[in-house]
Design a protein around this motif. Structure first.
Motif, mmCIF file in Angstrom:
data_model
loop_
_atom_site.group_PDB
_atom_site.id
_atom_site.type_symbol
_atom_site.label_atom_id
_atom_site.label_comp_id
_atom_site.label_asym_id
_atom_site.label_seq_id
_atom_site.Cartn_x
_atom_site.Cartn_y
_atom_site.Cartn_z
ATOM 1 N N ILE A 5 0.689 -1.259 -0.056
ATOM 2 C CA ILE A 5 -0.020 0.141 -0.093
ATOM 3 C C ILE A 5 0.690 1.185 -0.092
ATOM 4 O O ILE A 5 0.291 2.381 -0.402
ATOM 5 C CB ILE A 5 -0.889 -0.161 1.063
ATOM 6 C CG1 ILE A 5 -1.977 1.364 1.267
ATOM 7 C CG2 ILE A 5 -0.496 -0.292 2.416
ATOM 8 C CD1 ILE A 5 -2.859 1.067 -0.187
ATOM 9 N N ASN B 68 -1.856 6.945 -2.240
ATOM 10 C CA ASN B 68 -2.246 5.850 -1.489
ATOM 11 C C ASN B 68 -2.784 5.877 -0.031
ATOM 12 O O ASN B 68 -3.666 5.253 0.246
ATOM 13 C CB ASN B 68 -1.088 4.981 -1.477
ATOM 14 C CG ASN B 68 -0.297 4.351 -2.751
ATOM 15 O OD1 ASN B 68 -1.102 5.099 -3.855
ATOM 16 N ND2 ASN B 68 0.224 3.473 -2.852
ATOM 17 N N LYS C 275 -5.564 -1.668 -7.527
ATOM 18 C CA LYS C 275 -5.785 -0.692 -6.629
ATOM 19 C C LYS C 275 -7.097 -0.845 -6.088
ATOM 20 O O LYS C 275 -8.068 0.099 -6.273
ATOM 21 C CB LYS C 275 -5.553 0.448 -7.476
ATOM 22 C CG LYS C 275 -4.219 0.926 -7.930
ATOM 23 C CD LYS C 275 -3.994 2.061 -8.357
ATOM 24 C CE LYS C 275 -2.383 2.116 -8.747
ATOM 25 N NZ LYS C 275 -1.246 1.826 -8.049
#
Ligand SMILES: [Fe+2]
Ligand SMILES: [Fe+2]
Length: 253
Positions: free
Chosen positions: A9, A16, A245
């Motif tokens: 991550i 992010n 994602k």
């Protein structure tokens, strides 16, 4: 109850961190999250991310990645083994789990690891460009083989739990043939630092149904010799082609 997974991550990137902050505070209250390493090299950012996720999921299971063991930004006198112990304290303080979880239906087994060049020898270019070689610091007696052995020796159980379904997870790759054929020769120079065969030996002892891994940033879902290998890395902001994602649900009760 559902099990979701994400890895890599890398909350040092604002995009992010924003994605983590935007995750629903209601939708995952009954669910488990497998977080397969590479949150950040910063303990402050790691702690913030683990708190955010622990507040959203019933249980978060986590193993550190290589980035968590970088020491330059915190304290140059520290080794990466010292940093690992600091990460463990943060996990405990945040209520994030690093040990196996079992019930009748499901077991989830975290597997620590490192890379030991069992996937190939690093070339000169890799030796010069790979950040870990500058940012991780090990006791003098430890080469990469010793580091990988040190971490995998902590893993347990190493036999099949009695649950109907067994999911194991690691940051590092347990075998190099999970990498897709389309990876360019240029990028294959990274293969020596992707993982270790020692993890695959443990996964076969545990007889996992599913193994989740991170580190490569290349999303993947492939069955090899009866085990389903899944990578759902979030990755760096520019990695839009290899990383979807999103949270991936890999099990539902
Ligand atoms: Fe990563
Ligand atoms: Fe990594």
């Amino acid at each position: 109850m559902r099990v979701f997974t994400v890895s890599d991550i890398h909350v040092d990137f604002d995009a992010n961190a924003t994605w983590i902050a935007g995750l629903s505070a209601q939708d995952y209250r009954d669910d488990l999250l497998i977080l397969a390493g590479d949150v950040s090299g910063s303990l402050r950012l790691l702690e913030g991310c683990l708190i955010a996720l622990a507040n959203r999921f019933r249980t978060v299971l986590y193993v550190p990645g290589n980035h968590e063991l970088w020491v330059t930004r915190d304290d140059e006198n520290k080794t990466s083994l010292d940093k690992f112990e600091e990460v463990r304290i943060i996990m405990e303080n945040c209520g994030v789990r690093g040990t196996a979880l079992h019930d009748d239906k499901l077991s989830i087994v975290p597997l620590l690891g490192w890379y030991d060049y069992s996937f190939g020898k690093p070339c000169n270019e890799l030796n010069e460009m790979w950040m870990d070689f500058r940012t991780c610091k090990w006791p003098q007696s430890m080469g990469m083989r010793e580091v990988a052995s040190y971490f995998v020796a902590m893993n347990q159980p190493l036999s099949r739990p009695a649950s109907d379904t067994v999911i194991s997870f690691s940051h590092f790759l347990p075998r190099i043939d999970v990498m897709p054929h389309y990876i360019s020769e240029r990028n294959r120079i990274l293969y020596p630092v992707l993982g270790t065969n020692l993890l695959e030996q443990q996964i076969r002892q545990i007889r996992s149904d599913i193994h989740v891994y991170g580190h490569s940033h290349v999303n993947r879902h492939i069955k090899i010799d009866g085990i389903t290998y899944i990578n759902n890395a979030f990755g760096y902001p520019r990695e839009t082609k290899i990383a979807a994602k999103r949270l991936l649900c890999i099990y539902q009760d």
